[in-house]
Motif scaffolding. Structure first.
Motif, mmCIF file in Angstrom:
data_model
loop_
_atom_site.group_PDB
_atom_site.id
_atom_site.type_symbol
_atom_site.label_atom_id
_atom_site.label_comp_id
_atom_site.label_asym_id
_atom_site.label_seq_id
_atom_site.Cartn_x
_atom_site.Cartn_y
_atom_site.Cartn_z
ATOM 1 N N VAL A 38 82.164 -51.436 -32.411
ATOM 2 C CA VAL A 38 83.032 -50.893 -33.227
ATOM 3 C C VAL A 38 83.172 -52.182 -34.096
ATOM 4 C CG1 VAL A 38 85.051 -51.223 -31.495
ATOM 5 C CG2 VAL A 38 85.138 -50.240 -33.625
ATOM 6 N N ILE A 39 83.235 -52.039 -35.655
ATOM 7 C CA ILE A 39 83.281 -53.057 -36.413
ATOM 8 C C ILE A 39 84.867 -53.112 -36.927
ATOM 9 C CG2 ILE A 39 82.717 -54.211 -38.755
ATOM 10 C CD1 ILE A 39 79.950 -52.894 -38.348
ATOM 11 N N LEU A 40 85.414 -54.202 -36.748
ATOM 12 C CA LEU A 40 86.855 -54.248 -37.036
ATOM 13 C C LEU A 40 87.399 -55.604 -37.472
ATOM 14 C CD1 LEU A 40 88.894 -53.997 -33.643
ATOM 15 C CD2 LEU A 40 86.659 -54.588 -33.943
ATOM 16 N N PRO A 41 88.159 -55.836 -38.264
ATOM 17 C CA PRO A 41 88.752 -56.843 -38.808
ATOM 18 C C PRO A 41 89.265 -58.124 -37.645
ATOM 19 C CG PRO A 41 90.386 -55.514 -39.371
ATOM 20 C CD PRO A 41 89.339 -54.502 -38.946
ATOM 21 N N ARG A 42 89.362 -59.214 -37.969
ATOM 22 C CA ARG A 42 89.986 -60.157 -36.940
ATOM 23 C C ARG A 42 91.397 -59.931 -36.836
ATOM 24 N NH1 ARG A 42 89.648 -66.702 -36.894
ATOM 25 N NH2 ARG A 42 91.267 -66.668 -34.905
ATOM 26 N N SER A 43 92.009 -59.241 -37.942
ATOM 27 C CA SER A 43 93.487 -59.114 -37.943
ATOM 28 C C SER A 43 94.012 -57.766 -37.367
ATOM 29 C CB SER A 43 93.838 -58.925 -39.292
ATOM 30 O OG SER A 43 93.003 -57.902 -40.193
ATOM 31 N N ALA A 44 92.725 -57.103 -36.746
ATOM 32 C CA ALA A 44 93.354 -55.610 -36.008
ATOM 33 C C ALA A 44 94.300 -55.727 -34.962
ATOM 34 C CB ALA A 44 92.020 -55.112 -35.436
ATOM 35 N N HIS A 45 94.875 -54.966 -34.730
ATOM 36 C CA HIS A 45 96.402 -55.017 -33.828
ATOM 37 C C HIS A 45 95.624 -54.681 -32.376
ATOM 38 C CE1 HIS A 45 99.196 -52.936 -31.172
ATOM 39 N NE2 HIS A 45 100.009 -53.846 -31.751
ATOM 40 N N PHE A 46 96.069 -55.631 -31.450
ATOM 41 C CA PHE A 46 96.096 -55.761 -30.096
ATOM 42 C C PHE A 46 95.702 -54.529 -29.331
ATOM 43 C CE2 PHE A 46 100.579 -56.500 -29.500
ATOM 44 C CZ PHE A 46 100.608 -55.469 -28.698
ATOM 45 N N SER A 47 96.053 -53.415 -30.048
ATOM 46 C CA SER A 47 95.698 -52.345 -29.200
ATOM 47 C C SER A 47 94.212 -51.887 -29.196
ATOM 48 C CB SER A 47 96.371 -51.000 -30.047
ATOM 49 O OG SER A 47 96.165 -50.990 -31.233
ATOM 50 N N PHE A 48 93.412 -52.550 -30.152
ATOM 51 C CA PHE A 48 92.004 -52.305 -30.139
ATOM 52 C C PHE A 48 91.307 -53.293 -29.094
ATOM 53 C CE2 PHE A 48 93.034 -50.836 -34.246
ATOM 54 C CZ PHE A 48 92.401 -49.604 -34.201
ATOM 55 N N LYS A 49 92.126 -54.407 -28.400
ATOM 56 C CA LYS A 49 91.683 -54.960 -27.444
ATOM 57 C C LYS A 49 91.562 -54.009 -25.930
ATOM 58 C CE LYS A 49 91.984 -59.623 -28.556
ATOM 59 N NZ LYS A 49 93.126 -60.406 -29.463
ATOM 60 N N LYS A 50 92.655 -53.289 -25.913
ATOM 61 C CA LYS A 50 92.862 -52.459 -25.011
ATOM 62 C C LYS A 50 91.875 -51.431 -24.946
ATOM 63 C CE LYS A 50 97.875 -52.888 -25.039
ATOM 64 N NZ LYS A 50 99.164 -52.086 -25.194
ATOM 65 N N ILE A 51 91.575 -50.847 -26.290
ATOM 66 C CA ILE A 51 90.644 -49.656 -26.475
ATOM 67 C C ILE A 51 89.230 -49.954 -26.320
ATOM 68 C CG2 ILE A 51 89.896 -48.228 -28.316
ATOM 69 C CD1 ILE A 51 92.486 -48.522 -29.428
ATOM 70 N N VAL A 52 88.921 -51.247 -26.804
ATOM 71 C CA VAL A 52 87.472 -51.560 -26.534
ATOM 72 C C VAL A 52 87.098 -51.688 -24.847
ATOM 73 C CG1 VAL A 52 86.966 -52.678 -28.576
ATOM 74 C CG2 VAL A 52 87.793 -53.914 -26.954
ATOM 75 N N SER A 53 88.257 -52.166 -24.282
ATOM 76 C CA SER A 53 88.045 -52.164 -22.830
ATOM 77 C C SER A 53 88.021 -50.979 -22.103
ATOM 78 C CB SER A 53 89.272 -53.085 -22.239
ATOM 79 O OG SER A 53 89.515 -53.011 -20.965
ATOM 80 N N MET A 54 88.974 -50.241 -22.537
ATOM 81 C CA MET A 54 89.048 -48.858 -21.888
ATOM 82 C C MET A 54 88.014 -47.892 -22.126
ATOM 83 S SD MET A 54 93.055 -48.024 -22.528
ATOM 84 C CE MET A 54 92.751 -46.441 -23.336
ATOM 85 N N LEU A 55 87.397 -48.093 -23.352
ATOM 86 C CA LEU A 55 86.142 -46.995 -23.753
ATOM 87 C C LEU A 55 84.984 -47.700 -23.739
ATOM 88 C CD1 LEU A 55 87.735 -45.303 -26.582
ATOM 89 C CD2 LEU A 55 87.912 -44.564 -24.609
ATOM 90 N N SER A 56 85.084 -49.054 -23.094
ATOM 91 C CA SER A 56 83.584 -49.881 -22.936
ATOM 92 C C SER A 56 82.859 -49.966 -24.226
ATOM 93 C CB SER A 56 82.629 -49.369 -21.897
ATOM 94 O OG SER A 56 83.505 -49.282 -20.722
ATOM 95 N N LEU A 57 83.595 -50.338 -25.142
ATOM 96 C CA LEU A 57 82.939 -50.347 -26.564
ATOM 97 C C LEU A 57 82.821 -52.060 -26.996
ATOM 98 C CD1 LEU A 57 85.578 -48.447 -28.743
ATOM 99 C CD2 LEU A 57 83.528 -47.720 -27.383
ATOM 100 N N LYS A 58 81.792 -52.329 -27.757
ATOM 101 C CA LYS A 58 81.488 -53.734 -28.102
ATOM 102 C C LYS A 58 82.243 -53.981 -29.368
ATOM 103 C CE LYS A 58 77.934 -56.879 -29.301
ATOM 104 N NZ LYS A 58 76.719 -56.963 -30.024
ATOM 105 N N PRO A 59 83.149 -54.710 -29.304
ATOM 106 C CA PRO A 59 83.719 -55.348 -30.575
ATOM 107 C C PRO A 59 82.958 -56.113 -31.490
ATOM 108 C CG PRO A 59 84.929 -56.455 -28.845
ATOM 109 C CD PRO A 59 83.878 -55.647 -28.159
#
Ligand code: PLP
Length: 388
Positions: free
Chosen positions: A116-137
């Motif tokens: 998942v491509i996301l800006p450095r400014s993305a909310h920390f919810s995406f940190k939870k999401i990449v971990s929960m869904l096993s995504l590569k940020p």
């Protein structure tokens, strides 16, 4: 647990003690929160629907109709006819739902770790999401205006790119990414694009011409597949009220699971039992305020932000990080480091927050913050700096 319960009077005496320990928005001392004092009419509606459970919508048919009406109004606001979505617990849950959908779509065509491509400014919810869904940020650096650097996106796209996330109102600085251009890139590569407008969703549609940041930040951009828009931020709704809107109903349906013991046979939310009170409060606000009501609230908030920005800019030893686009301002001083300033402000009962990038004091000017609060705050800030 007590053997015998307390009387109502005893309970409320104790509750008052807890209540008095809390900060309250109307004090004007909360300068770092994205939530605010809910509108009284919305609280009345919330209380009226407090027993409802949208997890079992067959029992609460009226509340379920309200949810559909709310999604339809939010869709209209974001230039989408026939939207699909839900009122959920907040921006985090909304972002999880969007990323789940993107992952299911990806898995239907590829295996390989989804990126998942996301800006450095993305909310920390995406940190939870990449971990929960096993995504590569895959983080995109920010440009000089603290927005996602669109010139870097295409280089980061690979065949494993599952989604791009753009932000309409970043958590730290309130900046709005160039959604139109990001949408063009996403469309040309056929990649799922989610816009996190948890904050900006209830501001951008109501800005007047002179304050307008970006006209095309929503489903007007054809590449946008889903959006987060939170009533419990600038929508003035009580917590928990987040919103997720999908362009295509089939995408929401990907989240569907069978619910054999309930009144409807399937559910497309992450949470099972969920309050209908937040939906009732949001329905009330949308219909009670109308566009004009929100425009007025947004105008007051933006005017106060601009006022604060100008005052801060005129102060010696203060540097403001960037010109605010929405209702957030970050600043620092050469007189002391950010943490010490935060502590000094706290001693005077000012509750500001801190932005991580760049590291700075962060103010969020929500509707509970009035000009008299800002004037007092600036006076105290000046006092602190003069002591140095
Ligand atoms: C841009 C953005 N997205 C998502 C969230 C998460 O929202 P919530 O705290 O309601 O889960 C926030 C919260 O501040 C936010 O600013």
């Amino acid at each position: 647990m007590l053997e015998h319960g307390l009387t109502e009077d005893e309970i409320f005496k104790k509750l008052s003690e807890f209540y008095d320990m809390d900060l309250h928005y109307e004090s004007g001392r909360i300068l770092g929160s994205m939530c605010t004092k809910p509108d009284p009419v919305a609280m009345k509606a919330y209380k009226m629907f407090i027993e409802t459970n949208l997890g079992d919508p067959g029992l609460f048919k009226g509340t379920a109709i309200m949810e559909r009406e709310v999604i339809s109004i939010l869709g209209e606001l974001l230039h989408l006819s026939n939207p699909a979505g839900h009122i959920v617990t907040g921006g985090t849950e909304a972002n999880i739902m969007a990323m789940c959908v993107a992952k299911y779509l990806y898995e239907s065509r590829r295996d390989g770790i989804p990126e998942v491509i996301l800006p450095r400014s993305a909310h920390f919810s995406f940190k939870k999401i990449v971990s929960m869904l096993s995504l590569k940020p895959v983080y995109v650096p920010l440009d000089d205006n603290y927005k996602m650097d669109v010139s870097k996106i295409e280089d980061l796209i690979t065949e494993n790119t599952m989604a791009i996330v753009a932000i309409a109102g970043t958590t730290e600085l309130g900046m709005v990414d160039d959604i139109e251009e990001i949408s063009r890139i996403a469309s040309s590569h056929n990649i799922y694009l989610h816009v996190d407008a948890a904050l900006g969703g209830f501001i951008l549609p109501f800005l007047d011409k002179e304050n307008s940041v970006q006209l095309n930040f929503d489903f007007k951009c054809q590449g946008v597949s889903s959006m987060t828009i939170d009533p419990h931020k600038m929508g003035l709704a009580p917590v928990p009220a987040g919103g997720i809107i999908f362009r295509h109903k089939e995408h929401l349906d990907l989240l569907s699971v069978k619910t054999p013991y309930l009144t409807k046979d399937k559910q497309t939310t992450i949470v099972g039992t969920r309050t209908g009170a937040a939906t009732a409060a949001t329905w009330t606000l949308l219909n009670h305020y109308g566009k004009e009501g929100y425009k007025k609230t947004v105008k007051n908030t933006i005017n106060l932000t601009q006022y604060t920005y100008k005052k801060l800019q005129s102060m010696k030893n203060i540097s403001v990080i960037c010109k605010p686009e929405l209702n957030l301002i970050s600043f620092k001083t050469d007189c002391m480091d950010v943490d010490s300033l935060k502590q000094e402000l706290l001693k005077l009962d000012w509750h500001v927050s801190v932005a991580e990038y760049p590291y700075a004091i962060r103010l969020v000017l929500m509707p509970h913050v009035k000009k008299e609060h800002i004037d007092k705050f600036l006076k105290d800030l000046d006092k602190i700096l003069k002591r140095r």
